[in-house]
Design an enzyme around this catalytic site. Structure first.
Site, PDB file in Angstrom:
ATOM      1  N   LYS A  13       0.603  -1.068   0.212  1.00 60.42           N
ATOM      2  CA  LYS A  13      -0.135   0.018   0.061  1.00 60.42           C
ATOM      3  C   LYS A  13       0.818   1.270   0.050  1.00 60.42           C
ATOM      4  O   LYS A  13       0.685   2.321  -0.508  1.00 60.42           O
ATOM      5  CB  LYS A  13      -0.842   0.141   1.111  1.00 60.42           C
ATOM      6  CG  LYS A  13      -2.019  -0.580   1.332  1.00 60.42           C
ATOM      7  CD  LYS A  13      -3.054  -0.329   2.500  1.00 60.42           C
ATOM      8  CE  LYS A  13      -2.417  -0.356   3.936  1.00 60.42           C
ATOM      9  NZ  LYS A  13      -1.622  -1.532   4.327  1.00 60.42           N
ATOM     10  N   ARG A  88      -9.499   2.056   8.825  1.00 60.44           N
ATOM     11  CA  ARG A  88      -8.866   0.731   9.239  1.00 60.44           C
ATOM     12  C   ARG A  88      -9.983   0.214   9.807  1.00 60.44           C
ATOM     13  O   ARG A  88      -9.847  -1.111  10.279  1.00 60.44           O
ATOM     14  CB  ARG A  88      -7.784   1.224  10.072  1.00 60.44           C
ATOM     15  CG  ARG A  88      -6.819  -0.078  10.208  1.00 60.44           C
ATOM     16  CD  ARG A  88      -5.469   0.525   9.345  1.00 60.44           C
ATOM     17  NE  ARG A  88      -4.079   0.067  10.163  1.00 60.44           N
ATOM     18  CZ  ARG A  88      -3.193   0.213   9.373  1.00 60.44           C
ATOM     19  NH1 ARG A  88      -2.984   1.428   8.640  1.00 60.44           N
ATOM     20  NH2 ARG A  88      -1.978  -0.187  10.031  1.00 60.44           N
ATOM     21  N   ARG A 127      11.254  -5.600   4.686  1.00 65.22           N
ATOM     22  CA  ARG A 127      10.923  -4.156   4.225  1.00 65.22           C
ATOM     23  C   ARG A 127      11.958  -3.426   5.069  1.00 65.22           C
ATOM     24  O   ARG A 127      12.384  -3.452   6.359  1.00 65.22           O
ATOM     25  CB  ARG A 127       9.532  -4.210   4.824  1.00 65.22           C
ATOM     26  CG  ARG A 127       9.352  -2.689   4.765  1.00 65.22           C
ATOM     27  CD  ARG A 127       7.921  -2.250   4.597  1.00 65.22           C
ATOM     28  NE  ARG A 127       7.167  -2.734   5.895  1.00 65.22           N
ATOM     29  CZ  ARG A 127       5.709  -2.217   6.044  1.00 65.22           C
ATOM     30  NH1 ARG A 127       5.016  -2.157   4.907  1.00 65.22           N
ATOM     31  NH2 ARG A 127       5.146  -2.589   6.935  1.00 65.22           N
ATOM     32  N   ARG A 161      11.133  -1.200  10.699  1.00 64.26           N
ATOM     33  CA  ARG A 161      10.030  -0.957  11.494  1.00 64.26           C
ATOM     34  C   ARG A 161       9.962  -1.858  12.805  1.00 64.26           C
ATOM     35  O   ARG A 161       9.930  -3.258  12.612  1.00 64.26           O
ATOM     36  CB  ARG A 161       8.701  -0.570  10.954  1.00 64.26           C
ATOM     37  CG  ARG A 161       8.354   0.564  10.072  1.00 64.26           C
ATOM     38  CD  ARG A 161       7.309   0.677   9.046  1.00 64.26           C
ATOM     39  NE  ARG A 161       6.229   0.082   9.886  1.00 64.26           N
ATOM     40  CZ  ARG A 161       5.038   0.246   9.253  1.00 64.26           C
ATOM     41  NH1 ARG A 161       4.923   0.742   7.910  1.00 64.26           N
ATOM     42  NH2 ARG A 161       4.062   0.007   9.939  1.00 64.26           N
ATOM     43  N   ARG A 172      -0.946  -7.817  13.766  1.00 61.66           N
ATOM     44  CA  ARG A 172      -1.611  -6.658  12.821  1.00 61.66           C
ATOM     45  C   ARG A 172      -2.261  -7.492  11.625  1.00 61.66           C
ATOM     46  O   ARG A 172      -3.321  -6.970  11.192  1.00 61.66           O
ATOM     47  CB  ARG A 172      -0.166  -6.278  11.900  1.00 61.66           C
ATOM     48  CG  ARG A 172       0.497  -5.141  12.882  1.00 61.66           C
ATOM     49  CD  ARG A 172       1.794  -4.614  12.384  1.00 61.66           C
ATOM     50  NE  ARG A 172       1.726  -3.708  11.202  1.00 61.66           N
ATOM     51  CZ  ARG A 172       2.690  -3.948  10.458  1.00 61.66           C
ATOM     52  NH1 ARG A 172       3.660  -4.283  10.575  1.00 61.66           N
ATOM     53  NH2 ARG A 172       2.455  -2.868   9.382  1.00 61.66           N
TER      54      ARG A 172
HETATM   55  P1  AMP Z   1       0.965   1.445   9.205  1.00 59.53           P
HETATM   56  O1  AMP Z   1       2.026   2.109   8.593  1.00 59.53           O
HETATM   57  O2  AMP Z   1      -0.426   1.719   7.952  1.00 59.53           O
HETATM   58  O3  AMP Z   1       1.055  -0.152   8.837  1.00 59.53           O
HETATM   59  O4  AMP Z   1       0.473   1.692  10.471  1.00 59.53           O
HETATM   60  C1  AMP Z   1       1.301   1.400  11.704  1.00 59.53           C
HETATM   61  C2  AMP Z   1       0.575   1.436  12.906  1.00 59.53           C
HETATM   62  O5  AMP Z   1      -0.110   2.656  13.099  1.00 59.53           O
HETATM   63  C3  AMP Z   1      -0.576   0.295  13.019  1.00 59.53           C
HETATM   64  O6  AMP Z   1      -0.411  -1.044  13.179  1.00 59.53           O
HETATM   65  C4  AMP Z   1      -1.583   1.131  13.982  1.00 59.53           C
HETATM   66  O7  AMP Z   1      -1.196   0.764  15.190  1.00 59.53           O
HETATM   67  C5  AMP Z   1      -1.507   2.477  13.559  1.00 59.53           C
HETATM   68  N1  AMP Z   1      -2.227   2.990  12.708  1.00 59.53           N
HETATM   69  C6  AMP Z   1      -2.188   3.591  11.630  1.00 59.53           C
HETATM   70  N2  AMP Z   1      -3.120   3.884  10.866  1.00 59.53           N
HETATM   71  C7  AMP Z   1      -4.176   3.564  11.649  1.00 59.53           C
HETATM   72  C8  AMP Z   1      -5.566   3.841  11.823  1.00 59.53           C
HETATM   73  N3  AMP Z   1      -6.274   4.324  10.305  1.00 59.53           N
HETATM   74  N4  AMP Z   1      -6.425   3.577  12.712  1.00 59.53           N
HETATM   75  C9  AMP Z   1      -5.824   3.110  13.716  1.00 59.53           C
HETATM   76  N5  AMP Z   1      -4.489   2.749  13.921  1.00 59.53           N
HETATM   77  C10 AMP Z   1      -3.577   2.975  12.846  1.00 59.53           C
END
Ligand code: AMP
Length: 220
Positions: A13, A88, A127, A161, A172
């Site tokens: 994504k 989400r 990654r 990360r 996740r």
């Molecule tokens: P990502 O970089 O999109 O994989 O997000 C990393 C982490 O940030 C996720 O595992 C959540 O803990 C938090 N996070 C990111 N976007 C959201 C969202 N829209 N709602 C809730 N938590 C989020």
């Protein structure tokens, strides 16, 4: 052009959102990146989010919705945006619908990218993210031209990360299945949902996404 990208962790994504943002000249609104900036800058929100993110859980909907609404109200987002990692949950989807009504704009498409889980696990383990500019690489399928050096900004710190560790990845995935995938049923009746296979090279997936967009947009 107002687009949502939905997909499980590691589906590509972020990489595709960056490409689309560049292609259409509109900002990528990535809630994960915004939250990581808050953690880095040690803001109040960052302090609240850090522990939740480290466990692979979701930050509460009200916090996310307020953060996204503020971002979408910025002049930079007036001409369109790519939402990456948001919504989400179904409540976030409903909240987004309300925000868009307030802004008097509508979505053009919701692109759902899917990949088999074993492919994703391999991808996530490889990654790396540039600590300076956030550019995303994959040591196996999309390495930087010079090992260890970011092509976008020349940064030399390509890091893994914290939440890409195996035990957090599993959490996740569970969160995606339970809380995020119901969004597909929320958006399907709108007729704007486009489902795209996320397998192949970064370029191939990018072209699949462009081809899946409503005709007037896919030409870019
Ligand atoms: P990502 O970089 O999109 O994989 O997000 C990393 C982490 O940030 C996720 O595992 C959540 O803990 C938090 N996070 C990111 N976007 C959201 C969202 N829209 N709602 C809730 N938590 C989020």
């Amino acid at each position: 052009m107002r687009l949502i990208l939905i997909g499980p962790p590691g589906v590509g994504k972020g990489t595709q959102a960056r490409r689309l943002a560049e292609h259409f000249g509109i900002p990528q609104v990535a809630t994960g990146d915004m939250l990581r900036d808050h953690v880095r800058d040690e803001t109040e929100l960052g302090r609240q989010a850090q522990a939740i993110m480290a466990k692979g859980k979701l930050v509460p909907d009200d916090i996310i919705l307020a953060m996204v609404e503020a971002r979408l109200r910025e002049p930079e987002a007036a001409g369109g945006f790519i939402l990456d990692g948001f919504p989400r949950t179904v409540p976030q989807g409903v909240g987004l619908t309300v925000i868009l009504e307030r802004l008097d704009v509508t979505l053009d498409a919701i692109v759902a990218i899917s990949v088999k889980q074993d492919v994703i696990l391999t991808r996530l383990a490889a990654r790396r993210t540039c600590a300076r500019c956030g550019a995303i690489y994959n040591l196996v399928i999309n390495p930087p031209k010079t090992m260890g050096v970011c092509e976008a900004c020349g940064g030399t710190e390509l890091i893994q990360r914290d939440d890409d560790r195996p035990e957090t990845i599993k959490k996740r995935f569970d969160v995606y299945r339970e809380q995020t995938s119901p969004l597909l049923a929320y958006y399907r009746p709108t007729g704007m949902l486009r489902e795209v296979a996320g397998e192949g090279t970064v370029d191939e997936i990018f072209h699949n996404i462009l081809a899946a967009l409503p005709e007037k947009l896919g030409q870019g």
